[in-house]
Design a protein around this motif. Sequence first.
Motif: not given
Length: 120
Positions: A6-13, A51-55, A60-72
């Motif tokens: 799942l972590a690798r899939t997130a990185e690739i996406c 590891a849990s903190s990093q995940v 949170n970063d991906v959620k913020k980026q998703l919101e930015l992309v949705r706004n765009h």
Amino acid sequence: YAIEQLARTAEICVQRATEVSPHVHPIGRVFIPQKPFMGDPSTFRRVLKQASSQVAAVQNDVKKQLELVRNHVDTAKADLNTATTELSHAQDDLNAFRLSVFERLSCASPPKYSDLDMWA
């Protein structure tokens, strides 16, 4: 294994998203402990907590980026709607102008807009 996948899939996406949009930022590698620690339980808890903190931070970063992309996307959609409306008005104005030109020239019946192949 499933967590690593799942972590690798997130990185690739996210990597693919960065190739498409300059608004997406890479998340980097997500550290998942590979082997259980056989020694001190506090060391295992510390590594697991890191590891849990990093995940959580990546999530949170991906959620913020998703919101930015949705706004765009919303902005682009609004711009396209505005352009469509302006184009429609311009076409109406062009048709009205065309009709007025033929009326001033006293043509009995002006040709249809589709009969005027201006690009030929």
